[in-house]
Design a protein around this motif. Sequence first.
Motif, PDB file in Angstrom:
ATOM      1  N   SER A  20     -24.313  10.161  19.587  1.00  0.00           N
ATOM      2  CA  SER A  20     -24.315   8.707  19.476  1.00  0.00           C
ATOM      3  C   SER A  20     -24.206   8.272  18.014  1.00  0.00           C
ATOM      4  N   ARG A  24     -21.236   6.042  16.349  1.00  0.00           N
ATOM      5  CA  ARG A  24     -21.484   4.834  15.555  1.00  0.00           C
ATOM      6  C   ARG A  24     -20.850   4.944  14.173  1.00  0.00           C
ATOM      7  N   LYS A  27     -17.214   4.224  14.522  1.00  0.00           N
ATOM      8  CA  LYS A  27     -17.032   2.786  14.729  1.00  0.00           C
ATOM      9  C   LYS A  27     -17.121   2.047  13.394  1.00  0.00           C
ATOM     10  N   CYS A  28     -18.080   2.419  12.568  1.00  0.00           N
ATOM     11  CA  CYS A  28     -18.215   1.795  11.242  1.00  0.00           C
ATOM     12  C   CYS A  28     -16.980   2.064  10.388  1.00  0.00           C
ATOM     13  N   TYR A  68     -25.341   6.925   9.077  1.00  0.00           N
ATOM     14  CA  TYR A  68     -25.253   7.530  10.406  1.00  0.00           C
ATOM     15  C   TYR A  68     -24.879   9.008  10.308  1.00  0.00           C
TER      16      TYR A  68
END
Length: 176
Positions: A20, A24, A27-28, A68
């Motif tokens: 996960s 993320r 996505k960033c 992340y």
Amino acid sequence: MGNTEKWMNQIMELKFTSKSLKRRSRKCEREEKTEKLMIKKAMEKGNIDGARIYAENAIRKRTEQMNYLRLASRLESSLHTGNLRKMSETMDSFEKQFVNMEVQAKFMESSMAGSTSLSTPEGEINSLMQQVADDYGLEISVGLPQPAAHAVPTKEADKVDEDDLSRRLAELKARG
């Protein structure tokens, strides 16, 4: 036996959390690229203030992405060593950082109406804007400090300044 099952469930949960975090992070990264395109579009339109805001957002997304990745890396290294104590510490750290990021995001959203200046260093913003301009071959001044034409003294300007100072000195001597 129940204890082993409990540990296996926790390990599976940690693996899921690691994936996960990587998701993320990606996505960033995509959001950062989108913000960079917005910088380009704003600069093409001459909207330097808008470009600055997009640059701040891109830098923020880059920082978030790296956080992340760091957490995922720590978690994975803990999973590979099987050190459950270290995994627990990493998860505690993750929870604290995640809560802090949520609080910061909420605070930023609430304070955006009242303030446009964020904690992103001006130098990073200017550097990113210049990089985007260079990448797309844009000939645009992004508000970086430029040497001013008047900053380089000329002989003519020095002569005028000396004459003015000499005149003022003579006036002071005449008074005294």
